[in-house]
Design an enzyme around this catalytic site. Structure first.
Site, PDB file in Angstrom:
ATOM      1  CB  THR B  15       0.985 -11.490   3.257  1.00 16.53           C
ATOM      2  OG1 THR B  15      -0.221 -12.148   2.821  1.00 16.53           O
ATOM      3  CG2 THR B  15       1.296 -11.917   4.683  1.00 16.53           C
ATOM      4  CB  ALA B  17      -0.004  -5.745  -3.776  1.00 16.28           C
ATOM      5  NE  ARG B  43      -2.927 -19.827   0.398  1.00  9.42           N
ATOM      6  CZ  ARG B  43      -2.661 -18.839  -0.465  1.00  9.42           C
ATOM      7  NH1 ARG B  43      -1.588 -18.886  -1.205  1.00  9.42           N
ATOM      8  NH2 ARG B  43      -3.498 -17.819  -0.606  1.00  9.42           N
ATOM      9  CB  CYS B 132      -7.934   1.323  -7.746  1.00  6.25           C
ATOM     10  SG  CYS B 132      -8.337  -0.052  -8.842  1.00  6.25           S
ATOM     11  CD  GLN B 158      -8.680  -0.023 -14.543  1.00  7.71           C
ATOM     12  OE1 GLN B 158      -9.756   0.231 -15.068  1.00  7.71           O
ATOM     13  NE2 GLN B 158      -8.591  -0.705 -13.423  1.00  7.71           N
ATOM     14  CB  SER B 161      -0.090  -3.401  -8.935  1.00  8.70           C
ATOM     15  OG  SER B 161      -0.477  -2.091  -9.289  1.00  8.70           O
ATOM     16  CE  LYS B 222     -15.593  -3.927  -8.618  1.00  9.11           C
ATOM     17  NZ  LYS B 222     -14.241  -4.532  -8.420  1.00  9.11           N
ATOM     18  CG  HIS B 251      -5.355   2.220 -12.082  1.00  8.42           C
ATOM     19  ND1 HIS B 251      -4.494   1.170 -12.304  1.00  8.42           N
ATOM     20  CD2 HIS B 251      -6.393   1.704 -11.365  1.00  8.42           C
ATOM     21  CE1 HIS B 251      -4.983   0.074 -11.735  1.00  8.42           C
ATOM     22  NE2 HIS B 251      -6.127   0.368 -11.165  1.00  8.42           N
TER      23      HIS B 251
END
Lengths: 345, 345
Positions: B15, B17, B43, B132, B158, B161, B222, B251
């Site tokens: 559910t 993005a 949930r 990402c 960035q 989302s 990262k 991004h």
């Protein structure tokens, strides 16, 4: 310029985003202004703007406008400056020009008062105010120059107000249209005069000002050439990328500096904490760092995210933010006017 | 994994993005899916999501959910991955995990299919999908590796989302509140769990994810560590700054690369024009360059603003953009699944 108790001033471009802030900055800083003429193109003449509780009417600029004026602040674009600055100087005014028209002229001082006020000692009536993104950069670099500035890599995050009031209105309109699900591109970004436009709402655009033959934009080359002139370091390496972001007020800069010697974060913080008109906002533990909304409406330059390069003891990274209409334009111009008043005799 | 005509799949975090885009990407790319289980926390269970014209009901995840599943795509956060990936593997599924939970584990391949598909040959049931901002960077760097990658300096722009659907909603809410003249800070940016929040509307925030002891953020480290692992260049220098901007999708990255030899803009353009899933958008004369709104909804990586360093013949600058939810997450994960299907026997 003759020393006086109060000075006669003028602002050319008084109705623009920077012109209005020149006037309000004169008021906020309590500059000893005897009287002030607000000047603009005939199209904007007739507008009234408040100064010290009095409504002033904007006049259409003419040669006579500069009669008796001690200091004229210009912010009406490069072609208006090229036309009117010589006229104002001939009538006896000192011009502080916010446009790019004279910045790189050899006999025109390009001044950031915290960095090179001594350059004001010799001028021929015109003093240039640097580009917004350059001013906040050199204020910080100057405070660190004793470590030997070698190479500056900079990526900018520039507010739309750098393009004037029209761009502020256009971004707000684009945001509203996007939220209404309508086509949102106005004809403003990235450059009004271009025949191809790019959406600015919820976007970032890697073009500030026009492209030059070397593939860099004019804004990027200003960062290189103006920094070298102001810092008096003609061989300083500057690697620039200028990007427009959907922010109204305040430019941010991600900066990596390589020094000629190893430098620690503590040394950099200590120098910046003591630098004139610099605010150190740098505590990761309390999530403190500069951002445009923090700098909005302020005259200082904010710096944080100071950290050592991961592989180079001579390298330090930082994030620099200032209000582009204030320290980047109006505030710096008024500071120059104050310095001229101090130096007058 | 056994070779089949059609595969049984599952999505954990269906559910979210990214989860929703994993499902739509499977559909868009025509992946041979036999059936698919949509899984989430209790949930979110009960939500219906459409797949190939059919309404699927999201189930609460349980150990039995993974029974008979060939490939499970995970995008429910690092702690859900740590809990459920071993369970899914035990039931016989191969897990492609979009979280950071396993990325730096030595026996977990970290894969960008255009760069290191060979790493898929050896795994123990878990394959990690990179961060990402790293994916779009290494797609471009890989295409240029023959010139010898030495040092990459990167500043990111960035989209919100990257923090999930909640951050998309929060940015839109903050923008509306700002325009209504109301206080606009939600409790989402820069990190939900922090006790101090920063406005994101009309702002840029130099913090993505939490701070580490070295003064860098987790997102910045990262970029360093994942790039080195994927490119198999453990001593590549990466100098990172990660910044959040008020963009919904996509991004952008301002990147300066120093190579081990002189490289021309033409050489770089030629390699990138021929690189897999890279779109070269690079013509200053026609104001062509990548920007997030151009990349939104696309699976490729876009690159432009390619120019020589002003002082270093071994240096080249560029601007890289991709849809962070697609190539930066869902699209790359589905590409990994397709590679696994190709390699199955």
């Amino acid at each position: 310029m003759e020393r006086k108790n109060r000075y006669r001033m003028a602002i050319l471009g008084a109705t623009g985003a920077v012109g209005r802030r020149m006037l309000s900055t004169l008021e906020r800083r309590g500059v000893p202004v005897e009287d002030i003429r607000l000047l603009a193109s005939p199209r904007s003449a007739g507008t009234t703007i408040s100064f010290r509780g009095e409504d002033l009417v904007v006049e259409a600029v003419s040669p006579e406008s500069f009669e008796g004026v001690d200091i004229a602040l210009f912010s009406a674009g490069a072609s208006a400056s090229a036309e009117w600055a010589p006229v104002a100087v001939e009538r006896g005014a000192v011009v502080i020009d916010n446009s790019s028209a004279f910045r790189m002229h050899e006999d025109v001082p390009l001044v950031v008062p915290e960095v090179n006020p001594h350059a004001l000692a010799h001028h021929r009536g015109i003093i240039a105010n640097p580009n917004c993104s350059t001013i906040q950069l050199v204020v910080v670099l100057h405070a660190l120059r004793e470590f030997g500035l070698e190479h500056v890599t900079i990526s900018t995050y520039q507010a739309v107000s750098g393009m004037g009031q029209r761009a502020i209105d256009a971004l707000l309109e684009e945001v509203q249209r996007t939220q209404a699900g309508e086509s949102d591109v106005t004809t403003v970004f990235p450059v009004v005069k271009q025949d191809r436009h790019v959406p600015m709402a919820f976007n970032v655009v890697p073009q500030c000002d026009i492209f030059l033959d070397n593939g860099y934009t004019k804004e990027e080359m200003k960062l290189v050439n103006e920094s070298r002139k102001i810092l008096e370091l003609p061989s300083l390496r500057v690697t620039p990328t200028a990007v427009r972001v959907p922010v109204l007020y305040g430019h941010a800069e991600s900066v990596s500096v390589r020094f000629q010697q190893p430098v620690t974060v503590e040394q950099v913080r200590e120098r910046l904490a003591n630098a004139e008109n610099v605010v150190l906002v740098d505590d990761p533990a309390s999530y403190s760092y500069p951002h445009p909304r923090l700098a909005e409406g302020r005259g200082e330059t904010f710096v944080g995210r100071i950290r050592q390069d991961l592989d180079d003891p001579c390298g330090v990274l930082m994030f620099i933010v200032a209000d582009n209409l204030l320290k980047g334009a109006a505030w710096n111009a008024v500071q120059i006017a104050e310095k001229l008043m101090e130096m007058a005799r």
